[in-house]
Design a protein around this motif. Structure first.
Motif, PDB file in Angstrom:
ATOM      1  N   UNK A  47       0.873  -1.259   0.079  1.00 24.49           N
ATOM      2  CA  UNK A  47       0.009  -0.008   0.034  1.00 24.49           C
ATOM      3  C   UNK A  47       0.822   1.354   0.046  1.00 24.49           C
ATOM      4  N   UNK A  93      -2.054   1.333  -9.848  1.00 30.82           N
ATOM      5  CA  UNK A  93      -3.160   1.966  -9.930  1.00 30.82           C
ATOM      6  C   UNK A  93      -4.318   1.482  -8.923  1.00 30.82           C
ATOM      7  N   UNK A  94      -3.982   0.796  -8.102  1.00 32.68           N
ATOM      8  CA  UNK A  94      -5.125   0.351  -7.026  1.00 32.68           C
ATOM      9  C   UNK A  94      -4.677   0.758  -5.494  1.00 32.68           C
ATOM     10  N   UNK A  95      -5.594   0.819  -4.759  1.00 32.45           N
ATOM     11  CA  UNK A  95      -4.911   1.290  -3.399  1.00 32.45           C
ATOM     12  C   UNK A  95      -4.219   0.236  -2.751  1.00 32.45           C
ATOM     13  N   UNK A  96      -4.268  -0.999  -3.406  1.00 33.63           N
ATOM     14  CA  UNK A  96      -3.359  -2.230  -2.584  1.00 33.63           C
ATOM     15  C   UNK A  96      -3.262  -3.085  -3.860  1.00 33.63           C
ATOM     16  N   UNK A  97      -2.004  -3.333  -3.933  1.00 33.48           N
ATOM     17  CA  UNK A  97      -1.381  -4.519  -4.974  1.00 33.48           C
ATOM     18  C   UNK A  97      -0.804  -5.638  -4.160  1.00 33.48           C
TER      19      UNK A  97
END
Lengths: 79, 344
Positions: free
Chosen positions: A30, A46-50
């Motif tokens: 994050x 591009x995501x809040x969490x990868x």
């Protein structure tokens, strides 16, 4: 003068990284904007969490694709 | 959307009731007039009646006054049908949940990750079929069947957000934010699904194919709708979401492979491609952060959470059984077959 307006603060490229290791699974990341893989290739986040692969079997490196759940198991799937 | 075609006396009563002008405008309390009846899980007439009633919480119907959502007769009919559903599903799943509870209390993460291999595990895999054998017409049927949930993807689960405490709420929002496009409207998952439908000549308006959905699709939809409609069942919504995330990543990869084998355009499979990486992360967050925090903060939520997880896997298994049974015999899995696709 509208065109002379400047923002009241400057966003800085600080990284507040939070890493969570998942037992028998990926590491959750994050707060990153990019990840750099072993070959030095930069991947945008591009995501809040990868989820980053840790088993090496993913076909979506550097991202986890869930395949660790099938390692050492018979090939089955739901869905 | 338009009200669907009734399939028997119960759905007829509901549809007729919704067609009445100005609900509640007179002091006379009308009734939908449903007799209590057993066997709702196999009764497409009653499942459709409930699906139509629950739809008032989401999309509503053209020509139907939105105020009817809280019409007393509507609430009464929905309550009765959901009581029938609850009775049947709990009779089936309470023993399964009781058996899971001791190990889930010891090791919640391990238990949840093991569930897809233990509940409805004998159900056939539509995604494996997609990868190896699915025809373009079956691909279109698959989208039509899944459109019941995917064109409103994430919406039922969002009903749990105000109903769960702090840590679990924050973690659920992390998943939902991504489901809703992470701030980018073009990345909204339901929008990606709509594009997939358009790419193969299908109508992407919600419920446009409701008349074609067989009973298990309605059952799957109203089961989640029942959980999502009630505060008490918020942990079941969380359990359901967790199983959705957990059975998405690897199957999505198979769907992408199938679409590419069929030579479909990228718009047709981008939805599935997005879910390979998204849901590999979401399943970890769902299990560890949403479920983990919810149960740690209130251990009494665990049985309800497990009901949602087990029920979700079970009803999806019923969909897969019906669909694969039809496809393996070369039949349509829909009640009303689609018009053949003439690619432009």
């Amino acid at each position: 003068m509208r065109g002379d307006r400047v923002p009241v603060a400057t966003p800085l490229p600080t990284e507040l990284l939070r890493l969570t290791e998942c037992e028998d699974g990926p590491v959750l990341v994050r707060g990153a904007r990019v990840v750099v893989d072993a070959q030095g290739v930069t991947h945008p986040v591009t995501r809040p969490v990868v989820a980053l692969c840790r088993c090496g079997a993913s076909q979506r490196l550097p991202w986890c694709d869930g395949v660790h759940k099938r390692l050492g198991k018979r090939e089955t799937s739901t869905g | 959307m338009h009200l669907p075609q009734p399939r028997g006396p119960s759905s007829t009563a509901v549809v007729e009731h919704l067609r009445q002008p100005s609900p509640g405008s007179d002091a006379q309390l009308r009734t939908v007039g449903l007799e209590r009846s057993p066997g709702i899980t196999n009764d497409e007439d009653r499942l459709l009646a409930l699906w139509v009633l629950q739809g008032l919480n989401y999309h509503g119907y053209s020509g139907v006054d939105p105020e009817i959502e809280w019409d007393l007769a509507v609430v009464q009919a929905r309550t009765q049908l959901e009581a029938e559903l609850e009775e049947e599903l709990l009779a089936a799943f309470t023993p399964v949940v009781e058996e899971l509870l001791p190990e889930a209390r010891r090791d919640l993460t391990g238990t949840l990750f093991s569930l897809p291999d233990r509940v409805a595990a004998s159900a056939p895999s539509m995604s494996a079929w997609a990868r190896s054998s699915m025809t373009a017409e079956q691909w279109r049927e698959m989208l039509v069947l899944r459109s019941a949930s995917q064109l409103k993807e994430a919406d039922p689960h969002t009903f749990a957000v105000p109903r769960i405490p702090g840590r679990a709420k924050v973690a659920l929002m992390e998943i939902q934010f991504d489901e809703y496009g992470s701030g980018d409207p073009s990345a909204l998952h339901s929008e990606l699904f709509a594009q997939a439908m358009t790419a193969v000549g299908l109508d992407h308006s919600y419920g446009g194919y409701a008349d074609t959905w067989p009973a298990p699709v309605l059952l799957s939809n109203v089961t989640l709708g029942w959980f999502a409609g009630r505060s008490r069942w918020a942990p079941a919504v969380v359990g359901h979401l967790t199983m959705v995330e957990m059975t998405s990543s690897l199957p999505s990869k198979f769907y992408v492979a199938g679409a590419r084998r069929l030579g479909l355009p990228e718009e047709a499979w981008r939805y599935f491609d997005e879910h390979v990486e998204a849901d590999a992360a979401h399943e970890q967050v769902a299990v560890r952060d949403v479920c983990g925090a919810l149960v740690a903060d209130d251990p009494d939520t665990l049985p309800t959470l497990l009901v949602g997880a087990v029920a979700g896997l079970h009803v999806e298994g019923l969909v897969a059984e019906l669909v694969m049974g039809a496809w393996e015999q070369g039949r349509s899995a829909l009640r009303i077959p689609l018009h053949p696709w003439v690619a432009a």
